[in-house]
Scaffold this motif. Sequence first.
Motif, PDB file in Angstrom:
ATOM      1  N   TRP A  56       0.840  -1.201   0.000  1.00 18.36           N
ATOM      2  CA  TRP A  56       0.000   0.000   0.000  1.00 18.36           C
ATOM      3  C   TRP A  56       0.872   1.245   0.000  1.00 18.36           C
ATOM      4  CZ3 TRP A  56      -4.583   0.505  -1.689  1.00 18.36           C
ATOM      5  CH2 TRP A  56      -5.551  -0.492  -1.511  1.00 18.36           C
ATOM      6  N   GLN A  57       1.944   1.230   0.789  1.00 15.58           N
ATOM      7  CA  GLN A  57       2.861   2.366   0.825  1.00 15.58           C
ATOM      8  C   GLN A  57       3.488   2.580  -0.553  1.00 15.58           C
ATOM      9  OE1 GLN A  57       6.439   1.882   3.136  1.00 15.58           O
ATOM     10  NE2 GLN A  57       6.586   4.082   3.501  1.00 15.58           N
ATOM     11  N   LEU A  58       3.858   1.493  -1.204  1.00 10.42           N
ATOM     12  CA  LEU A  58       4.419   1.557  -2.550  1.00 10.42           C
ATOM     13  C   LEU A  58       3.415   2.189  -3.515  1.00 10.42           C
ATOM     14  CD1 LEU A  58       6.329  -1.356  -4.233  1.00 10.42           C
ATOM     15  CD2 LEU A  58       4.558  -0.148  -5.453  1.00 10.42           C
ATOM     16  N   LEU A  59       2.166   1.746  -3.467  1.00 10.28           N
ATOM     17  CA  LEU A  59       1.120   2.313  -4.330  1.00 10.28           C
ATOM     18  C   LEU A  59       0.918   3.801  -4.056  1.00 10.28           C
ATOM     19  CD1 LEU A  59      -1.487  -0.588  -4.193  1.00 10.28           C
ATOM     20  CD2 LEU A  59      -0.202   0.144  -6.209  1.00 10.28           C
ATOM     21  N   ASP A  60       0.897   4.172  -2.773  1.00 12.45           N
ATOM     22  CA  ASP A  60       0.749   5.582  -2.396  1.00 12.45           C
ATOM     23  C   ASP A  60       1.885   6.431  -2.962  1.00 12.45           C
ATOM     24  OD1 ASP A  60      -1.616   5.862  -1.041  1.00 12.45           O
ATOM     25  OD2 ASP A  60      -0.734   5.647   0.950  1.00 12.45           O
ATOM     26  N   ARG A  61       3.106   5.943  -2.823  1.00  5.81           N
ATOM     27  CA  ARG A  61       4.269   6.693  -3.302  1.00  5.81           C
ATOM     28  C   ARG A  61       4.199   6.868  -4.816  1.00  5.81           C
ATOM     29  NH1 ARG A  61       9.399   8.055  -1.151  1.00  5.81           N
ATOM     30  NH2 ARG A  61       8.192   8.009   0.762  1.00  5.81           N
ATOM     31  N   LEU A  62       3.856   5.804  -5.516  1.00  7.08           N
ATOM     32  CA  LEU A  62       3.740   5.899  -6.977  1.00  7.08           C
ATOM     33  C   LEU A  62       2.634   6.862  -7.399  1.00  7.08           C
ATOM     34  CD1 LEU A  62       4.186   2.316  -8.462  1.00  7.08           C
ATOM     35  CD2 LEU A  62       5.604   4.323  -8.836  1.00  7.08           C
ATOM     36  N   ARG A  63       1.523   6.806  -6.711  1.00  3.12           N
ATOM     37  CA  ARG A  63       0.404   7.693  -7.043  1.00  3.12           C
ATOM     38  C   ARG A  63       0.808   9.149  -6.834  1.00  3.12           C
ATOM     39  NH1 ARG A  63      -3.322   7.229  -2.967  1.00  3.12           N
ATOM     40  NH2 ARG A  63      -2.424   9.118  -2.197  1.00  3.12           N
ATOM     41  N   ASP A  64       1.527   9.423  -5.747  1.00  3.75           N
ATOM     42  CA  ASP A  64       1.925  10.793  -5.432  1.00  3.75           C
ATOM     43  C   ASP A  64       3.026  11.319  -6.341  1.00  3.75           C
ATOM     44  OD1 ASP A  64       0.083  10.793  -3.384  1.00  3.75           O
ATOM     45  OD2 ASP A  64       1.557  10.462  -1.803  1.00  3.75           O
ATOM     46  N   GLU A  65       3.973  10.453  -6.718  1.00  8.03           N
ATOM     47  CA  GLU A  65       5.160  10.916  -7.426  1.00  8.03           C
ATOM     48  C   GLU A  65       5.141  10.645  -8.927  1.00  8.03           C
ATOM     49  OE1 GLU A  65       8.719   9.707  -5.462  1.00  8.03           O
ATOM     50  OE2 GLU A  65       7.986  10.423  -3.522  1.00  8.03           O
ATOM     51  N   GLY A  66       4.237   9.809  -9.389  1.00  5.99           N
ATOM     52  CA  GLY A  66       4.177   9.515 -10.818  1.00  5.99           C
ATOM     53  C   GLY A  66       5.170   8.443 -11.225  1.00  5.99           C
ATOM     54  N   PRO A  67       5.278   8.199 -12.533  1.00 12.94           N
ATOM     55  CA  PRO A  67       6.103   7.102 -13.047  1.00 12.94           C
ATOM     56  C   PRO A  67       7.575   7.219 -12.667  1.00 12.94           C
ATOM     57  CG  PRO A  67       4.693   8.006 -14.769  1.00 12.94           C
ATOM     58  CD  PRO A  67       4.591   8.920 -13.602  1.00 12.94           C
ATOM     59  N   VAL A  68       8.128   6.124 -12.163  1.00 14.33           N
ATOM     60  CA  VAL A  68       9.548   6.041 -11.808  1.00 14.33           C
ATOM     61  C   VAL A  68      10.032   4.624 -12.113  1.00 14.33           C
ATOM     62  CG1 VAL A  68       9.441   7.774  -9.961  1.00 14.33           C
ATOM     63  CG2 VAL A  68       9.104   5.367  -9.410  1.00 14.33           C
TER      64      VAL A  68
END
Length: 116
Positions: A56-68
Amino acid sequence: MAGSRRTLELRIGDARDALDRFEAAWNRRTEGRRSLQVLSLADLPLLLRTLTPARWQLLDRLRDEGPVSVYQLAKRLGRDYKNVHTDVARLAEMGLIEKTDEGRVSVPWDVVRAEF
């Protein structure tokens, strides 16, 4: 469709309600609305094993920061690359994450809704 939000619905239950989901998707399409994506998991313990707090933390980070890249994501999360790679692979397999040809990952959903 401009201005619409991509929604993923998580459900607990077996896949036997697929016909109902198909009919609802068909109706949404004929009405000009975007299709709703549904991810069904057999039971709550499977959901909790699959969507761990780290994921969930991973999903949150991706949602907030965009593609990486997975490497950048692991660094930003302060986690081991191999573990993040494993989590990304599982989440992509489920359709919660998308991978680009350039090797970047992102969350394609504006909204994730759970139905229990």
